[in-house]
Design a protein around this motif. Sequence first.
Motif, PDB file in Angstrom:
ATOM      1  N   SER A 177      41.350  30.925  45.565  1.00 15.61           N
ATOM      2  CA  SER A 177      41.757  31.601  44.340  1.00 15.61           C
ATOM      3  C   SER A 177      41.084  32.957  44.215  1.00 15.61           C
ATOM      4  CB  SER A 177      41.403  30.732  43.130  1.00 15.61           C
ATOM      5  OG  SER A 177      41.653  31.430  41.924  1.00 15.61           O
ATOM      6  N   SER A 178      41.796  33.897  43.593  1.00 20.08           N
ATOM      7  CA  SER A 178      41.209  35.216  43.342  1.00 20.08           C
ATOM      8  C   SER A 178      40.348  35.209  42.089  1.00 20.08           C
ATOM      9  CB  SER A 178      42.326  36.258  43.188  1.00 20.08           C
ATOM     10  OG  SER A 178      43.142  35.946  42.066  1.00 20.08           O
ATOM     11  N   LYS A 179      40.402  34.110  41.333  1.00 19.05           N
ATOM     12  CA  LYS A 179      39.608  34.005  40.095  1.00 19.05           C
ATOM     13  C   LYS A 179      38.187  33.565  40.438  1.00 19.05           C
ATOM     14  CE  LYS A 179      43.283  34.831  37.613  1.00 19.05           C
ATOM     15  NZ  LYS A 179      44.252  35.016  38.683  1.00 19.05           N
ATOM     16  N   LYS A 180      37.401  34.515  40.928  1.00 19.62           N
ATOM     17  CA  LYS A 180      36.024  34.214  41.331  1.00 19.62           C
ATOM     18  C   LYS A 180      35.062  34.982  40.426  1.00 19.62           C
ATOM     19  CE  LYS A 180      36.895  35.589  45.547  1.00 19.62           C
ATOM     20  NZ  LYS A 180      38.277  35.540  45.935  1.00 19.62           N
ATOM     21  N   ILE A 181      34.028  34.297  39.975  1.00 21.00           N
ATOM     22  CA  ILE A 181      33.010  34.946  39.141  1.00 21.00           C
ATOM     23  C   ILE A 181      31.706  34.947  39.943  1.00 21.00           C
ATOM     24  CG2 ILE A 181      31.788  34.912  36.950  1.00 21.00           C
ATOM     25  CD1 ILE A 181      34.114  33.343  35.783  1.00 21.00           C
ATOM     26  N   VAL A 182      31.446  36.031  40.629  1.00 25.97           N
ATOM     27  CA  VAL A 182      30.257  36.139  41.477  1.00 25.97           C
ATOM     28  C   VAL A 182      29.565  37.457  41.156  1.00 25.97           C
ATOM     29  CG1 VAL A 182      29.372  36.214  43.831  1.00 25.97           C
ATOM     30  CG2 VAL A 182      31.377  34.812  43.312  1.00 25.97           C
ATOM     31  N   ALA A 183      28.291  37.411  40.848  1.00 27.21           N
ATOM     32  CA  ALA A 183      27.531  38.627  40.576  1.00 27.21           C
ATOM     33  C   ALA A 183      27.406  39.456  41.841  1.00 27.21           C
ATOM     34  CB  ALA A 183      26.144  38.262  40.044  1.00 27.21           C
ATOM     35  N   PHE A 184      27.223  40.776  41.656  1.00 32.33           N
ATOM     36  CA  PHE A 184      27.125  41.675  42.811  1.00 32.33           C
ATOM     37  C   PHE A 184      25.986  41.249  43.727  1.00 32.33           C
ATOM     38  CE2 PHE A 184      25.905  45.526  45.055  1.00 32.33           C
ATOM     39  CZ  PHE A 184      27.130  46.045  45.432  1.00 32.33           C
ATOM     40  N   LEU A 237      29.478  46.112  54.411  1.00 33.23           N
ATOM     41  CA  LEU A 237      28.356  45.333  53.916  1.00 33.23           C
ATOM     42  C   LEU A 237      28.492  45.012  52.425  1.00 33.23           C
ATOM     43  CD1 LEU A 237      25.451  47.235  55.719  1.00 33.23           C
ATOM     44  CD2 LEU A 237      26.541  45.093  56.427  1.00 33.23           C
ATOM     45  N   VAL A 238      29.208  45.869  51.683  1.00 31.36           N
ATOM     46  CA  VAL A 238      29.323  45.679  50.236  1.00 31.36           C
ATOM     47  C   VAL A 238      30.749  45.454  49.764  1.00 31.36           C
ATOM     48  CG1 VAL A 238      27.248  47.043  49.780  1.00 31.36           C
ATOM     49  CG2 VAL A 238      29.466  48.182  49.857  1.00 31.36           C
ATOM     50  N   SER A 239      31.735  45.554  50.654  1.00 29.46           N
ATOM     51  CA  SER A 239      33.132  45.449  50.224  1.00 29.46           C
ATOM     52  C   SER A 239      33.479  44.092  49.603  1.00 29.46           C
ATOM     53  CB  SER A 239      34.080  45.778  51.385  1.00 29.46           C
ATOM     54  OG  SER A 239      33.831  44.974  52.507  1.00 29.46           O
ATOM     55  N   PRO A 240      32.940  42.942  50.092  1.00 31.93           N
ATOM     56  CA  PRO A 240      33.239  41.684  49.400  1.00 31.93           C
ATOM     57  C   PRO A 240      32.708  41.666  47.966  1.00 31.93           C
ATOM     58  CG  PRO A 240      32.412  41.238  51.604  1.00 31.93           C
ATOM     59  CD  PRO A 240      32.173  42.689  51.329  1.00 31.93           C
ATOM     60  N   SER A 241      31.515  42.238  47.756  1.00 32.01           N
ATOM     61  CA  SER A 241      30.957  42.309  46.404  1.00 32.01           C
ATOM     62  C   SER A 241      31.824  43.193  45.515  1.00 32.01           C
ATOM     63  CB  SER A 241      29.519  42.853  46.453  1.00 32.01           C
ATOM     64  OG  SER A 241      28.701  42.013  47.240  1.00 32.01           O
ATOM     65  N   PHE A 242      32.360  44.253  46.092  1.00 30.07           N
ATOM     66  CA  PHE A 242      33.278  45.124  45.348  1.00 30.07           C
ATOM     67  C   PHE A 242      34.533  44.349  44.967  1.00 30.07           C
ATOM     68  CE2 PHE A 242      36.646  48.249  44.872  1.00 30.07           C
ATOM     69  CZ  PHE A 242      36.026  49.232  44.107  1.00 30.07           C
ATOM     70  N   TYR A 258      34.730  41.116  44.442  1.00 24.11           N
ATOM     71  CA  TYR A 258      34.378  40.211  43.355  1.00 24.11           C
ATOM     72  C   TYR A 258      34.318  40.951  42.021  1.00 24.11           C
ATOM     73  CZ  TYR A 258      32.985  36.820  46.928  1.00 24.11           C
ATOM     74  OH  TYR A 258      32.966  35.950  47.982  1.00 24.11           O
ATOM     75  N   ALA A 259      33.823  42.191  42.053  1.00 22.88           N
ATOM     76  CA  ALA A 259      33.663  42.956  40.821  1.00 22.88           C
ATOM     77  C   ALA A 259      34.996  43.439  40.272  1.00 22.88           C
ATOM     78  CB  ALA A 259      32.738  44.148  41.071  1.00 22.88           C
ATOM     79  N   THR A 260      36.013  43.537  41.127  1.00 20.21           N
ATOM     80  CA  THR A 260      37.324  44.033  40.686  1.00 20.21           C
ATOM     81  C   THR A 260      38.370  42.929  40.917  1.00 20.21           C
ATOM     82  OG1 THR A 260      37.649  45.104  42.850  1.00 20.21           O
ATOM     83  CG2 THR A 260      36.730  46.440  41.078  1.00 20.21           C
ATOM     84  N   SER A 261      39.259  43.156  41.856  1.00 22.91           N
ATOM     85  CA  SER A 261      40.271  42.169  42.260  1.00 22.91           C
ATOM     86  C   SER A 261      40.870  42.651  43.573  1.00 22.91           C
ATOM     87  CB  SER A 261      41.371  42.034  41.202  1.00 22.91           C
ATOM     88  OG  SER A 261      42.132  43.237  41.120  1.00 22.91           O
ATOM     89  N   ALA A 262      41.612  41.782  44.242  1.00 23.61           N
ATOM     90  CA  ALA A 262      42.234  42.168  45.512  1.00 23.61           C
ATOM     91  C   ALA A 262      43.204  43.322  45.302  1.00 23.61           C
ATOM     92  CB  ALA A 262      42.944  40.970  46.137  1.00 23.61           C
ATOM     93  N   LYS A 263      43.995  43.259  44.236  1.00 26.79           N
ATOM     94  CA  LYS A 263      44.983  44.311  43.971  1.00 26.79           C
ATOM     95  C   LYS A 263      44.302  45.653  43.705  1.00 26.79           C
ATOM     96  CE  LYS A 263      48.582  45.587  40.648  1.00 26.79           C
ATOM     97  NZ  LYS A 263      49.409  45.136  39.510  1.00 26.79           N
TER      98      LYS A 263
END
Length: 502
Positions: free
Chosen positions: A253-260, A88-93, A95-100
């Motif tokens: 792109s991994s360059k996404k700026i999305v608030a939690f 439920l929260v992993s996509p937000s995580f 966004y807050a970090t990066s795929a790597k």
Amino acid sequence: MSDGGAAAFPTATTGSWLTRMSPRAFELLCIVMLGFGHLCIMTGCDSQAFILESVIHSIHEREPDRINSHAGYYGQATCYLAFVITCLVSPSFLYATSAKTTLFIASVCFTSFPLGFLYTNQYYYFFSAALNGVGFALYYTGNGGYLTSHSTRKTIESNVSISWAIGSSCMIVGAGIIALITYFTAGAGAAGAAAVSMDLVNTTANVTSQHFERRFSNTEIYLLFSVFAAISFIGNVTFLLMPSSDIDNCIESSKKIVAFRDGIRLMYRAFRSPKMIILIPTFVLTGVHTSFWVSIYPTTLTFNSHLASMIYLPAIYSLGVGLGETIMGMLISFCSKRIKNFGMRPTMFIGCFLTCVYCGLIVMTTPPTAPMAPTSEKPWLFQPTRTLVFVIALIGGMSDCCLCSVRSVICALAMPNRRDQAFSVSKFYQSIGTCVIFFISPFLNIYFYTIGIPILCVIASFCFFFETRRIKQMEKSLTNMELDQAQQRKKSSKYETLDEEF
């Protein structure tokens, strides 16, 4: 899509040898490293799942107060319950970090689980099982994000299959580890197992034939899980060193700026999307099938007292699954380059057909109560042989590769603007199916699985085919719009030329 330029390809700070690579070579490097990291962390995760219930049962038989006899099933249920919640929260995580970063943290969670078997403790066991579930959710979200930022629309099907084929070799590596350690700890062949069975008869007063199942010694357990932890650590290092720069023209792109908070809102909208709702049976099928081939059927091989002398069956099964996954991954990759959309409907049909064959062979050769407890019952038709177990495992691996490949492809295409959420929704429903099955598996005989899974295959196929038809229509409409825009630009250019002439 990537913005191109420096952000789309590795800079000099990444390493001069990377800057000299062609875009496709860099893309393949990223995909291969992703697959190798998958191989390392899943060598322990999948291989230990084959024997987990049997290992726990062996520990319980020696020390009943240490751990519950069905903690193998319940631990995996706990794992997938944590998986459900974290999805439920992993996509937000992400966004807050990066795929790597997400992949690295997930791999550390995986490493924590086998370490607990160096000294088995029921509290740490369930805690690490839950942590393992967190790792699953983060890993698959990070995996999907990394794939889409290092693949184009043209290469996504091939890259998914390459990554999955390399990662699925973990079963082959696991088979070698299990076979080698079994050889040195349980005797060099069936004679060793027979001697162990005779010792049990001589030292136990009230023993019946149903207790002669395959058992794991403390030394065997210690060595197996020590090696699994060490290989998982190599996966930690691989994800830490993996390139993070996007490729040019990537799907997302991994360059996404999305608030939690915005990420949670996007996740909620993805759950409500009709595109995801129609695919729920497909996702649940993947989860139920996973629980069956990963743990429940392998457990029947060690709980069947008639197979007690075949101490290498877990290794044979692991080898067969690994080869099946790898062969099918390579086949899908080969065909996807030559047949348009092969990674969708054709792959789904092949996966469901192989799943039905897999269930048919199992129901004929497995005692009905073998998933629940050690048994001396006879199967419906005949006992499985080493060769037959290998064939069943091969088919099971091929079917799983098909189902997981189409899941990854459909999530990448069904929701172009919310791919991370689509991957998480798919894993949410998959883990729901797996979690439920593991919680009730101590009460289900073999017929529930071998009849229920084929029925689910039929339902999932209809839903999947409906959604792929919608995607084809959408892509066709977009192509027509692009052609119309190109023609309008061409006409506009002609008018400008005429205007200049006159």
